[in-house]
Design a protein around this motif. Structure first.
Motif, PDB file in Angstrom:
ATOM      1  N   ALA A  38      11.246  38.607 -36.906  1.00  0.00           N
ATOM      2  CA  ALA A  38      12.074  37.533 -37.465  1.00  0.00           C
ATOM      3  C   ALA A  38      13.222  38.103 -38.289  1.00  0.00           C
ATOM      4  CB  ALA A  38      11.224  36.594 -38.319  1.00  0.00           C
ATOM      5  N   LYS A  39      12.938  39.124 -39.070  1.00  0.00           N
ATOM      6  CA  LYS A  39      13.982  39.733 -39.896  1.00  0.00           C
ATOM      7  C   LYS A  39      15.061  40.367 -39.014  1.00  0.00           C
ATOM      8  CE  LYS A  39      14.826  42.829 -43.735  1.00  0.00           C
ATOM      9  NZ  LYS A  39      14.280  43.822 -44.642  1.00  0.00           N
ATOM     10  N   ALA A  40      14.644  41.048 -37.962  1.00  0.00           N
ATOM     11  CA  ALA A  40      15.610  41.656 -37.044  1.00  0.00           C
ATOM     12  C   ALA A  40      16.460  40.577 -36.378  1.00  0.00           C
ATOM     13  CB  ALA A  40      14.887  42.501 -35.998  1.00  0.00           C
ATOM     14  N   ALA A  41      15.822  39.499 -35.964  1.00  0.00           N
ATOM     15  CA  ALA A  41      16.558  38.395 -35.340  1.00  0.00           C
ATOM     16  C   ALA A  41      17.515  37.752 -36.341  1.00  0.00           C
ATOM     17  CB  ALA A  41      15.582  37.356 -34.784  1.00  0.00           C
ATOM     18  N   MET A  42      17.076  37.655 -37.583  1.00  0.00           N
ATOM     19  CA  MET A  42      17.927  37.090 -38.628  1.00  0.00           C
ATOM     20  C   MET A  42      19.183  37.947 -38.803  1.00  0.00           C
ATOM     21  SD  MET A  42      16.818  36.306 -42.592  1.00  0.00           S
ATOM     22  CE  MET A  42      15.567  35.099 -42.182  1.00  0.00           C
ATOM     23  N   GLU A  43      18.985  39.253 -38.843  1.00  0.00           N
ATOM     24  CA  GLU A  43      20.113  40.173 -39.019  1.00  0.00           C
ATOM     25  C   GLU A  43      21.073  40.123 -37.836  1.00  0.00           C
ATOM     26  OE1 GLU A  43      18.015  43.812 -39.752  1.00  0.00           O
ATOM     27  OE2 GLU A  43      17.618  43.288 -41.849  1.00  0.00           O
ATOM     28  N   GLN A  44      20.540  39.822 -36.655  1.00  0.00           N
ATOM     29  CA  GLN A  44      21.372  39.738 -35.445  1.00  0.00           C
ATOM     30  C   GLN A  44      21.865  38.312 -35.194  1.00  0.00           C
ATOM     31  OE1 GLN A  44      18.816  41.325 -32.397  1.00  0.00           O
ATOM     32  NE2 GLN A  44      18.602  43.277 -33.438  1.00  0.00           N
ATOM     33  N   GLN A  45      21.577  37.421 -36.132  1.00  0.00           N
ATOM     34  CA  GLN A  45      21.976  36.018 -36.057  1.00  0.00           C
ATOM     35  C   GLN A  45      21.451  35.324 -34.800  1.00  0.00           C
ATOM     36  OE1 GLN A  45      26.220  36.026 -36.750  1.00  0.00           O
ATOM     37  NE2 GLN A  45      25.944  36.545 -38.908  1.00  0.00           N
ATOM     38  N   LYS A  46      20.237  35.701 -34.409  1.00  0.00           N
ATOM     39  CA  LYS A  46      19.556  35.046 -33.290  1.00  0.00           C
ATOM     40  C   LYS A  46      18.626  33.988 -33.890  1.00  0.00           C
ATOM     41  CE  LYS A  46      19.719  39.052 -30.243  1.00  0.00           C
ATOM     42  NZ  LYS A  46      18.906  40.047 -29.499  1.00  0.00           N
ATOM     43  N   ILE A  47      19.175  32.828 -34.133  1.00  0.00           N
ATOM     44  CA  ILE A  47      18.493  31.778 -34.893  1.00  0.00           C
ATOM     45  C   ILE A  47      17.209  31.299 -34.217  1.00  0.00           C
ATOM     46  CG2 ILE A  47      18.761  29.478 -35.910  1.00  0.00           C
ATOM     47  CD1 ILE A  47      20.475  31.763 -37.186  1.00  0.00           C
ATOM     48  N   THR A  48      17.259  31.083 -32.913  1.00  0.00           N
ATOM     49  CA  THR A  48      16.075  30.597 -32.198  1.00  0.00           C
ATOM     50  C   THR A  48      14.948  31.620 -32.260  1.00  0.00           C
ATOM     51  OG1 THR A  48      17.463  29.286 -30.727  1.00  0.00           O
ATOM     52  CG2 THR A  48      15.225  29.744 -29.984  1.00  0.00           C
ATOM     53  N   GLU A  49      15.273  32.869 -32.016  1.00  0.00           N
ATOM     54  CA  GLU A  49      14.275  33.944 -32.051  1.00  0.00           C
ATOM     55  C   GLU A  49      13.690  34.098 -33.458  1.00  0.00           C
ATOM     56  OE1 GLU A  49      14.277  38.719 -31.259  1.00  0.00           O
ATOM     57  OE2 GLU A  49      15.582  37.482 -29.990  1.00  0.00           O
ATOM     58  N   LYS A  50      14.561  34.022 -34.465  1.00  0.00           N
ATOM     59  CA  LYS A  50      14.111  34.092 -35.866  1.00  0.00           C
ATOM     60  C   LYS A  50      13.119  32.979 -36.148  1.00  0.00           C
ATOM     61  CE  LYS A  50      16.035  31.726 -38.827  1.00  0.00           C
ATOM     62  NZ  LYS A  50      16.739  30.921 -39.806  1.00  0.00           N
ATOM     63  N   ASN A  51      13.481  31.770 -35.774  1.00  0.00           N
ATOM     64  CA  ASN A  51      12.642  30.604 -36.016  1.00  0.00           C
ATOM     65  C   ASN A  51      11.286  30.733 -35.325  1.00  0.00           C
ATOM     66  OD1 ASN A  51      12.148  27.841 -36.934  1.00  0.00           O
ATOM     67  ND2 ASN A  51      12.369  27.307 -34.776  1.00  0.00           N
ATOM     68  N   GLU A  52      11.299  31.147 -34.067  1.00  0.00           N
ATOM     69  CA  GLU A  52      10.051  31.285 -33.306  1.00  0.00           C
ATOM     70  C   GLU A  52       9.119  32.305 -33.958  1.00  0.00           C
ATOM     71  OE1 GLU A  52      11.363  32.269 -29.373  1.00  0.00           O
ATOM     72  OE2 GLU A  52      11.918  30.190 -28.899  1.00  0.00           O
ATOM     73  N   ASN A  53       9.660  33.434 -34.373  1.00  0.00           N
ATOM     74  CA  ASN A  53       8.823  34.471 -34.971  1.00  0.00           C
ATOM     75  C   ASN A  53       8.307  34.070 -36.350  1.00  0.00           C
ATOM     76  OD1 ASN A  53       8.592  36.733 -33.061  1.00  0.00           O
ATOM     77  ND2 ASN A  53      10.805  36.652 -33.130  1.00  0.00           N
ATOM     78  N   ILE A  54       9.127  33.387 -37.127  1.00  0.00           N
ATOM     79  CA  ILE A  54       8.648  32.904 -38.424  1.00  0.00           C
ATOM     80  C   ILE A  54       7.545  31.869 -38.215  1.00  0.00           C
ATOM     81  CG2 ILE A  54       9.255  31.552 -40.477  1.00  0.00           C
ATOM     82  CD1 ILE A  54      11.903  33.085 -40.563  1.00  0.00           C
ATOM     83  N   GLN A  55       7.705  31.000 -37.244  1.00  0.00           N
ATOM     84  CA  GLN A  55       6.668  30.008 -36.972  1.00  0.00           C
ATOM     85  C   GLN A  55       5.367  30.663 -36.519  1.00  0.00           C
ATOM     86  OE1 GLN A  55       8.312  27.059 -34.305  1.00  0.00           O
ATOM     87  NE2 GLN A  55       9.426  26.054 -35.957  1.00  0.00           N
ATOM     88  N   LYS A  56       5.458  31.745 -35.763  1.00  0.00           N
ATOM     89  CA  LYS A  56       4.245  32.474 -35.356  1.00  0.00           C
ATOM     90  C   LYS A  56       3.573  33.098 -36.574  1.00  0.00           C
ATOM     91  CE  LYS A  56       5.800  33.489 -30.664  1.00  0.00           C
ATOM     92  NZ  LYS A  56       6.243  34.527 -29.713  1.00  0.00           N
TER      93      LYS A  56
END
Length: 134
Positions: A38-56
């Protein structure tokens, strides 16, 4: 017949044959993995991926919460910390704040490391060795 995906077969066997203590350790490790993703996705501004990983990660924290034994004194304290971690994950997701993810990860890491030590000490008591084999 050969397995279609040997890695998936291995993972399934690992989960199916794990002790309750090892399953808890797997949950901690999985939570840390999803927070890192999620942190990596956040840094890459991949909002959907960030959200999915945080939800997991949140789902794992919820699972850890429901597995606590309500009659144990320590459970009350652990429940409060798990609840805090869950709220930090939600806030990190909404506010897009990697520092909140770091804070949640640090608490989960501490639980994981303590739990790992407990498992190792139990193996030593049971089998006289860290590896579980005498």
């Amino acid at each position: 017949m050969a397995a279609k995906n040997p890695y998936q077969t291995y993972q399934n066997n690992s989960i199916n044959t794990a002790s309750p203590g090892e399953l808890t350790l797997m949950l901690y490790n999985g939570c840390l993995k999803f927070i890192t993703l999620a942190k990596a996705a956040m840094e890459q501004q991949k909002i959907t991926e960030k959200n999915e990983n945080i939800q997991k990660a949140q789902a794992i924290v919820k699972e850890l919460m429901v597995t606590l034994k309500p009659d144990a004194d320590i459970s009350t304290h652990m429940l409060a910390i798990y609840d805090f971690v869950h709220r930090r994950l939600m806030d990190a997701n909404v506010k897009n704040d990697p520092a909140m993810l770091d804070e949640a990860a640090e608490l989960i890491r501490e639980f994981r490391d303590t739990w790992k030590q407990v498992i190792q000490e139990n193996r030593i008591q049971q089998f006289g060795t860290e590896g579980g084999q005498a």
